[in-house]
Scaffold this active site. Structure first.
Site, PDB file in Angstrom:
ATOM      1  N   SER A  61       0.827  -1.197   0.000  1.00 40.25           N
ATOM      2  CA  SER A  61       0.000   0.000   0.000  1.00 40.25           C
ATOM      3  C   SER A  61       0.870   1.261   0.000  1.00 40.25           C
ATOM      4  CB  SER A  61      -0.966  -0.045   1.191  1.00 40.25           C
ATOM      5  OG  SER A  61      -1.960   0.935   1.100  1.00 40.25           O
ATOM      6  N   ASP A 212      -6.064  -4.531  -1.854  1.00 42.58           N
ATOM      7  CA  ASP A 212      -4.975  -4.111  -0.967  1.00 42.58           C
ATOM      8  C   ASP A 212      -4.117  -5.293  -0.509  1.00 42.58           C
ATOM      9  OD1 ASP A 212      -3.598  -3.165   1.561  1.00 42.58           O
ATOM     10  OD2 ASP A 212      -4.709  -1.355   1.076  1.00 42.58           O
TER      11      ASP A 212
END
Length: 356
Positions: A61, A212
Site C-alpha cells: 500500500s 490491498d
C-alpha cells in the site's frame, strides 16, 4: 542487483563518532494511507546514514509507494535523489488533495485535530461505502494517484535499479498474495497494493482483480529472507499492534478490525521467524538464513492516537507533522540501537507475537 559490500568498506558516522563498516540492510514498510508520511520521515533519516546500504525493500500500500519512489529516485540520483523524490511525491499527494471534498471541519481545524470524523462529506462517504459498491460510486474507476505515480517514478530506472523491490497485492480470485518485483512494477501494481475494496474498484492485472496487499502481507517478509543477502531488516510499522480498551462506535470498531486484520499476516510471519530461529539448523540452506536474520523496528506510540479518517487527510501540514514524527522515531531508534545493527536483533519477536 547490488553485490555484497566489502567488509573493509567504511563510512564516517554522521555524528562524528568514527568509522562505521558498511552494512547492507533491508526495509519492510507497512501501508496506512496518509499515515505513510510517517514512513517518509523514517526513510528520510535512514538515507542520511551513508554506512547503511539498502539492498531490498518489501512494501504494501503506502509502503509500496514509498518503496518505489525511493528506489526510482535512488537509481537516478543516489541518496539525495531518493530523498528529493520522496518529498516530491508527498507534496504532489497534498497538492492533489486540495481539490478533495474530504477536508477537516472548521471546528477540527480550530482545535488542532487531524480527524475527518466531523467532515459532513467524509461521514456521508463513510456511510455510503458500507452500503454502496465503489463500482456504483465511482463507475469510471478513477484514482488521482495514477498520474502522480507516473510523474514521480521512472519505472524504467526502477526495473534496472540497484534496490530490489517486493510489492504485495491480494488476488481477489484466489485470496492469495502476489509479490510484484522490479520489472513487474507499474502504476497499476502500486494502485493494486493500495486498493481498499470499499473505496476503489479492484485493479485488473493479467486478467485478475487485485485488492490491498494488507490482506495477505503488510508487508510480506518472506522475499527478504529468500532473495536478499542482507541479514538486518528494519520494519517500519504504522498500524498499532495494541490499543487500550474496546472500541464502542461503529467507526472505531471498523478501524480496529482493519488494524487487526492488516497486522495478522505480518505477526504470523514474524512468529514463524521466531520459531525457525529457535529450531533451524544454521548449516542447512534457507534455514540458515532464517536462523541468522536480525529484525529491528521503528514505530511511534503517536500513531495509535490517529484514527481511521486521518488516513485520508493529505493536508501538507499533517503530512509534514507525520514526516517529522518519523524522523524523530528513526533518530531515537538510531541513537539507542546503532551499535546493535549488524550484530543482534533489537525486536523481541517472542514478546511481539505472544499468543499468535
Amino acid at each position: 542487483m547490488t553485490s555484497a559490500p566489502s567488509v573493509a568498506s567504511a563510512e564516517r558516522d554522521r555524528h562524528g563518532t568514527g568509522k562505521r563498516e558498511l552494512l547492507t540492510i533491508d526495509l519492510a514498510l507497512q501501508g496506512g494511507g496518509a499515515h505513510g508520511a510517517f514512513t517518509w520521515g523514517v526513510l528520510d533519516r535512514i538515507l542520511e546514514e551513508d554506512w547503511l546500504e539498502i539492498n531490498a525493500i518489501s512494501g504494501t500500500s503506502a509502503g509500496a509507494m514509498n518503496a518505489a519512489v525511493l528506489a526510482s529516485g535512488y537509481a537516478k540520483g543516489g541518496r539525495e535523489g531518493a530523498r528529493q523524490a520522496l518529498e516530491l511525491f508527498w507534496r504532489k499527494v497534498s497538492d492533489a488533495a486540495r481539490f478533495s471534498p474530504f477536508q477537516r471541519s472548521p471546528l477540527d481545524v480550530l482545535l488542532g485535530r487531524w480527524t475527518l470524523d466531523n467532515s459532513p462529506l467524509f461521514v456521508t462517504m463513510d456511510m455510503m461505502s458500507r452500503l454502496v459498491s465503489p463500482y456504483s460510486l465511482n463507475p469510471g474507476g478513477s484514482n488521482p494517484l495514477t498520474d502522480i505515480l507516473s510523474e514521480v517514478i521512472d519505472f524504467g530506472s526502477l526495473a534496472t535499479g540497484p534496490i530490489q523491490l517486493f510489492v504485495t497485492a491480494t488476488n481477489v480470485r484466489t485470496g492469495r498474495g502476489r509479490v510484484f518485483r522490479n520489472a513487474e512494477i507499474t502504476p497499476d501494481a502500486l494502485l493494486a497494493s493500495a486498493c481498499l475494496p470499499t473505496l476503489f474498484q479492484a485493479v485488473e492485472i493479467d486478467g485478475d482483480g487485485y485488492w490491498d496487499g494488507g490482506y495477505s502481507g503488510n508487508p510480506t517478509m518472506t522475499p527478504l529472507i529468500r532473495d536478499s543477502h542482507a541479514l538486518d531488516t528494519i520494519l517500519v510499522q504504522i498500524n498499532p499492534v495494541e490499543r487500550p480498551g474496546t472500541p464502542r462506535t461503529a467507526r472505531d470498531i471498523l478501524n480496529r478490525l482493519n488494524e487487526v486484520s492488516f497486522n495478522a499476516v505480518l505477526l504470523k510471519e514474524l512468529r514463524m521467524m521466531a520459531m525457525l530461529q529457535q529450531q533451524a539448523n544454521p548449516k542447512s540452506g534457507e534455514c540458515e538464513r532464517w536462523a541468522k536474520m536480525r529484525i529491528h523496528r521503528v514505530t511511534s506510540a503517536a500513531m495509535a492516537d490517529l484514527g481511521y479518517s486521518s488516513k485520508l487527510n493529505a493536508e501538507w501540514e499533517f503530512l509534514t507533522m507525520l514526516h517529522d514524527e518519523g524522523r524523530h522515531s528513526a533518530e531515537a531508534f538510531y541513537r539507542e540501537h546503532k551499535d546493535d545493527l549488524g550484530k543482534r536483533s533489537t525486536l523481541d519477536l517472542d514478546e511481539l507475537t505472544e499468543g499468535v
